[in-house]
Design a protein around this motif. Structure first.
Motif, PDB file in Angstrom:
ATOM      1  N   MET A   1       0.832  -1.202   0.000  1.00 20.36           N
ATOM      2  CA  MET A   1       0.000   0.000   0.000  1.00 20.36           C
ATOM      3  C   MET A   1       0.874   1.262   0.000  1.00 20.36           C
ATOM      4  SD  MET A   1      -2.706   1.191   2.780  1.00 20.36           S
ATOM      5  CE  MET A   1      -1.828   2.668   3.143  1.00 20.36           C
ATOM      6  N   ILE A   2       1.801   1.342   0.977  1.00 30.71           N
ATOM      7  CA  ILE A   2       2.824   2.384   0.912  1.00 30.71           C
ATOM      8  C   ILE A   2       4.137   1.677   0.625  1.00 30.71           C
ATOM      9  CG2 ILE A   2       3.997   4.241   2.106  1.00 30.71           C
ATOM     10  CD1 ILE A   2       1.643   4.514   3.924  1.00 30.71           C
ATOM     11  N   SER A   3       4.838   2.135  -0.400  1.00 26.25           N
ATOM     12  CA  SER A   3       6.061   1.434  -0.777  1.00 26.25           C
ATOM     13  C   SER A   3       7.171   1.709   0.236  1.00 26.25           C
ATOM     14  CB  SER A   3       6.508   1.887  -2.164  1.00 26.25           C
ATOM     15  OG  SER A   3       7.120   3.162  -2.086  1.00 26.25           O
ATOM     16  N   GLY A   4       8.106   0.757   0.301  1.00 24.70           N
ATOM     17  CA  GLY A   4       9.269   0.927   1.169  1.00 24.70           C
ATOM     18  C   GLY A   4      10.075   2.154   0.797  1.00 24.70           C
ATOM     19  N   LYS A   5      10.132   2.428  -0.500  1.00 25.88           N
ATOM     20  CA  LYS A   5      10.874   3.601  -0.959  1.00 25.88           C
ATOM     21  C   LYS A   5      10.268   4.894  -0.437  1.00 25.88           C
ATOM     22  CE  LYS A   5      12.657   1.784  -5.370  1.00 25.88           C
ATOM     23  NZ  LYS A   5      14.105   1.715  -5.118  1.00 25.88           N
TER      24      LYS A   5
ATOM     25  N   GLU B   1      11.157   5.178   3.176  1.00 22.48           N
ATOM     26  CA  GLU B   1      12.553   5.598   3.337  1.00 22.48           C
ATOM     27  C   GLU B   1      12.695   7.088   3.040  1.00 22.48           C
ATOM     28  OE1 GLU B   1      15.544   3.548   1.008  1.00 22.48           O
ATOM     29  OE2 GLU B   1      17.100   4.915   1.753  1.00 22.48           O
ATOM     30  N   ALA B   2      12.017   7.543   1.990  1.00 24.23           N
ATOM     31  CA  ALA B   2      12.091   8.965   1.639  1.00 24.23           C
ATOM     32  C   ALA B   2      11.548   9.830   2.777  1.00 24.23           C
ATOM     33  CB  ALA B   2      11.312   9.231   0.351  1.00 24.23           C
TER      34      ALA B   2
ATOM     35  N   PRO C   1       2.357   9.238  12.110  1.00 26.67           N
ATOM     36  CA  PRO C   1       2.029  10.281  11.128  1.00 26.67           C
ATOM     37  C   PRO C   1       3.044  10.368   9.985  1.00 26.67           C
ATOM     38  CG  PRO C   1       2.415  11.226  13.325  1.00 26.67           C
ATOM     39  CD  PRO C   1       2.440   9.750  13.474  1.00 26.67           C
ATOM     40  N   LEU C   2       4.224   9.837  10.199  1.00 23.78           N
ATOM     41  CA  LEU C   2       5.210   9.839   9.112  1.00 23.78           C
ATOM     42  C   LEU C   2       4.713   9.003   7.929  1.00 23.78           C
ATOM     43  CD1 LEU C   2       8.047  11.078   8.692  1.00 23.78           C
ATOM     44  CD2 LEU C   2       9.003   8.854   9.237  1.00 23.78           C
ATOM     45  N   LEU C   3       3.840   8.045   8.209  1.00 18.08           N
ATOM     46  CA  LEU C   3       3.277   7.239   7.126  1.00 18.08           C
ATOM     47  C   LEU C   3       2.399   8.093   6.215  1.00 18.08           C
ATOM     48  CD1 LEU C   3       2.370   4.003   9.125  1.00 18.08           C
ATOM     49  CD2 LEU C   3       4.308   4.352   7.565  1.00 18.08           C
ATOM     50  N   LEU C   4       1.765   9.116   6.778  1.00 15.96           N
ATOM     51  CA  LEU C   4       0.957  10.021   5.949  1.00 15.96           C
ATOM     52  C   LEU C   4       1.870  10.820   5.024  1.00 15.96           C
ATOM     53  CD1 LEU C   4      -1.557  11.351   8.633  1.00 15.96           C
ATOM     54  CD2 LEU C   4      -1.897   9.520   6.959  1.00 15.96           C
ATOM     55  N   VAL C   5       3.007  11.228   5.565  1.00 12.05           N
ATOM     56  CA  VAL C   5       3.988  11.924   4.734  1.00 12.05           C
ATOM     57  C   VAL C   5       4.465  11.005   3.616  1.00 12.05           C
ATOM     58  CG1 VAL C   5       6.259  13.033   4.713  1.00 12.05           C
ATOM     59  CG2 VAL C   5       4.722  13.371   6.657  1.00 12.05           C
ATOM     60  N   ALA C   6       4.723   9.758   3.978  1.00 10.76           N
ATOM     61  CA  ALA C   6       5.175   8.789   2.974  1.00 10.76           C
ATOM     62  C   ALA C   6       4.120   8.638   1.874  1.00 10.76           C
ATOM     63  CB  ALA C   6       5.453   7.437   3.635  1.00 10.76           C
ATOM     64  N   LYS C   7       2.865   8.656   2.285  1.00 12.93           N
ATOM     65  CA  LYS C   7       1.784   8.533   1.311  1.00 12.93           C
ATOM     66  C   LYS C   7       1.769   9.746   0.375  1.00 12.93           C
ATOM     67  CE  LYS C   7      -1.674   6.395   3.337  1.00 12.93           C
ATOM     68  NZ  LYS C   7      -2.954   6.178   4.072  1.00 12.93           N
ATOM     69  N   ASP C   8       1.944  10.924   0.968  1.00 13.33           N
ATOM     70  CA  ASP C   8       2.023  12.143   0.160  1.00 13.33           C
ATOM     71  C   ASP C   8       3.171  12.055  -0.839  1.00 13.33           C
ATOM     72  OD1 ASP C   8      -0.070  13.237   1.537  1.00 13.33           O
ATOM     73  OD2 ASP C   8       1.151  14.548   2.794  1.00 13.33           O
ATOM     74  N   ILE C   9       4.303  11.566  -0.358  1.00 13.67           N
ATOM     75  CA  ILE C   9       5.481  11.464  -1.214  1.00 13.67           C
ATOM     76  C   ILE C   9       5.192  10.524  -2.375  1.00 13.67           C
ATOM     77  CG2 ILE C   9       7.836  10.564  -1.333  1.00 13.67           C
ATOM     78  CD1 ILE C   9       8.223  11.585   1.537  1.00 13.67           C
ATOM     79  N   GLU C  10       4.626   9.389  -2.035  1.00 11.81           N
ATOM     80  CA  GLU C  10       4.305   8.401  -3.066  1.00 11.81           C
ATOM     81  C   GLU C  10       3.383   9.002  -4.129  1.00 11.81           C
ATOM     82  OE1 GLU C  10       3.047   4.282  -1.852  1.00 11.81           O
ATOM     83  OE2 GLU C  10       4.722   4.240  -3.246  1.00 11.81           O
TER      84      GLU C  10
ATOM     85  N   PRO D   1      12.318   6.815  -7.333  1.00 10.02           N
ATOM     86  CA  PRO D   1      13.699   6.326  -7.156  1.00 10.02           C
ATOM     87  C   PRO D   1      14.740   7.440  -7.268  1.00 10.02           C
ATOM     88  CG  PRO D   1      12.464   4.851  -8.567  1.00 10.02           C
ATOM     89  CD  PRO D   1      11.588   6.049  -8.341  1.00 10.02           C
ATOM     90  N   ASP D   2      14.529   8.371  -8.194  1.00  5.94           N
ATOM     91  CA  ASP D   2      15.487   9.471  -8.342  1.00  5.94           C
ATOM     92  C   ASP D   2      15.462  10.400  -7.140  1.00  5.94           C
ATOM     93  OD1 ASP D   2      16.281   8.530 -10.766  1.00  5.94           O
ATOM     94  OD2 ASP D   2      14.945   9.847 -11.922  1.00  5.94           O
ATOM     95  N   ILE D   3      14.236  10.706  -6.696  1.00  9.10           N
ATOM     96  CA  ILE D   3      14.079  11.538  -5.499  1.00  9.10           C
ATOM     97  C   ILE D   3      14.815  10.912  -4.331  1.00  9.10           C
ATOM     98  CG2 ILE D   3      12.420  12.477  -3.860  1.00  9.10           C
ATOM     99  CD1 ILE D   3      11.749  13.517  -6.441  1.00  9.10           C
ATOM    100  N   LEU D   4      14.594   9.622  -4.185  1.00  6.13           N
ATOM    101  CA  LEU D   4      15.178   8.894  -3.057  1.00  6.13           C
ATOM    102  C   LEU D   4      16.700   9.007  -3.094  1.00  6.13           C
ATOM    103  CD1 LEU D   4      14.481   7.157  -0.680  1.00  6.13           C
ATOM    104  CD2 LEU D   4      14.392   5.169  -2.172  1.00  6.13           C
ATOM    105  N   GLU D   5      17.253   8.802  -4.271  1.00 11.18           N
ATOM    106  CA  GLU D   5      18.712   8.875  -4.388  1.00 11.18           C
ATOM    107  C   GLU D   5      19.212  10.281  -4.047  1.00 11.18           C
ATOM    108  OE1 GLU D   5      21.955   7.888  -3.955  1.00 11.18           O
ATOM    109  OE2 GLU D   5      20.697   6.183  -4.456  1.00 11.18           O
ATOM    110  N   SER D   6      18.470  11.291  -4.477  1.00 10.52           N
ATOM    111  CA  SER D   6      18.856  12.670  -4.160  1.00 10.52           C
ATOM    112  C   SER D   6      18.764  12.947  -2.671  1.00 10.52           C
ATOM    113  CB  SER D   6      17.964  13.658  -4.907  1.00 10.52           C
ATOM    114  OG  SER D   6      18.191  13.558  -6.287  1.00 10.52           O
ATOM    115  N   LEU D   7      17.693  12.448  -2.067  1.00 12.16           N
ATOM    116  CA  LEU D   7      17.533  12.660  -0.626  1.00 12.16           C
ATOM    117  C   LEU D   7      18.656  11.990   0.145  1.00 12.16           C
ATOM    118  CD1 LEU D   7      13.673  12.211  -0.157  1.00 12.16           C
ATOM    119  CD2 LEU D   7      14.997  14.307   0.087  1.00 12.16           C
ATOM    120  N   ARG D   8      19.030  10.793  -0.276  1.00 11.38           N
ATOM    121  CA  ARG D   8      20.143  10.103   0.388  1.00 11.38           C
ATOM    122  C   ARG D   8      21.408  10.947   0.311  1.00 11.38           C
ATOM    123  NH1 ARG D   8      18.903   5.031  -2.621  1.00 11.38           N
ATOM    124  NH2 ARG D   8      17.510   3.752  -1.348  1.00 11.38           N
TER     125      ARG D   8
END
Lengths: 190, 190
Positions: free
Chosen positions: A1-5, A8-9, B105-114, B122-129
């Motif tokens: 439902m929510i991806s691991g990526k 992580e982000a 609540p971080l899961l809500l942020v993750a949902k927004d990000i997704e 994947p590109d965003i993630l690499e940049s954030l890292r």
DNA sequence: CCATATAGTTTCGACTAGCAACTATTTATG
DNA sequence: CATAAATAGTTGCTAGTCGAAACTATATGG
């Protein structure tokens, strides 16, 4: 439902935020005070009120009232009454605040971003904009976009130093005004 | 020197953070307490100490000591002494904390990000890292990477439930340990 | 064995934060 | 137009963050 990526982000964002926050805790100001100064530096004259700031920060009037009081006591902001509405007050930055903002720790974060994102920056930026839009929508918050992008903005309605016009508040706008952020801003496209 | 785009990105990050933070203020826990629970949920047994948490949060031992005390009083964490070192204490999450983290609540942020990042994730993630690496380097902080990615990690050194080994602390590691984050972690490549 | 380092706690003062009560307008409505 | 309701802002309350510094207890190194 929510991806691991995505998770992580979100975690990376959270950690990045903690580090940025730590940088804001040094010196005479705390994170909330920095945010208030940054807001006042960018907000137009209709938006430099405690209520608008509270909205922007997703905080409350009570908290913001105290934050502004402590900034006033430290000489970073000045308070002025509103002639139209006796209940409202407007805050402006002092020179001290303007000078302080030149050493804004957020600039260090910007430098990190520039260094880390490289040529991917435009894409990152677009994604961040979209993330913020999504997050604001979820929180039912206001966008606080810049005046010129607003549906109520009317360009070049007259001659002189304030050629533009706000069709919502029925007020003239200067070029500088049109680039400031506004509590009432609503995107043009429906 | 710093591009406008980088500054805008930093501002977006700051605002995104404020919104996320506001979401963490509702309910029984505050942002610092959420961060502490998240950390304890992911940290290995060598890292569940006040000192390591303070490092992770770019905070101080004093502050973290109080945060953990209030979490303990509210029944989210349990305190245990360390047999090897009488000065050290180790914290573990209670069932209450584990249940609470399911509504993080971080899961809500993750949902927004997704939702916002879409296929660009994947590109965003690499940049954030990369941004986090840069920010950590600037702050002279520790990476807190996962055990298995550490230069001291030795895979499959023996049979049984803890087949791996930490060459720094000379301690056996389970599969679960190897996926946890560690205060001592140092990236493999020089 | 004692100096020093380390782990953690505590106290202090400034402050954020939500909540709710409060004052002072302004605006809407009967 | 008078009064009710809405709005702008402040203030008292309690919980808690935060840095700095003092403090306790335990380890470690010469």
């Amino acid at each position: 439902m929510i991806s691991g990526k995505a998770i992580e982000a979100a975690r990376l964002l959270d950690r990045l935020q903690r580090l940025a926050r730590a940088g804001e805790l040094a010196g005479d100001l705390n994170p909330a005070q920095w945010d208030a100064l940054r807001y006042l530096a960018r907000a137009n004259r209709f938006s430099r009120t405690p209520a608008a700031l509270a909205d922007y920060l997703a905080s409350t009037r009570g908290t913001v009232s105290r934050t502004l009081a402590s900034l006033e006591a430290k000489g970073y902001v000045r308070r002025a009454g509103n002639l139209r509405d006796g209940r409202s007050v407007e805050f402006t930055l002092t020179k001290k605040a303007a000078d302080t903002l030149k050493q804004d720790p957020l600039l260090l974060v910007a430098k990190d971003i520039e260094k880390a994102a490289g040529r991917g920056l435009p894409d990152i930026l677009e994604s961040l904009r979209e993330m913020l839009r999504t997050a604001i929508a979820r929180n039912e918050g206001r966008a606080f976009g810049i005046c010129v992008s607003c549906r109520y903005f009317r360009a070049n309605q007259r001659m002189g130093p304030s050629p533009h016009h706000c069709a919502l508040l029925d007020q003239p706008l200067s070029d500088a005004d049109s680039e400031a952020i506004c509590v009432e801003q609503e995107p043009r496209a429906a």
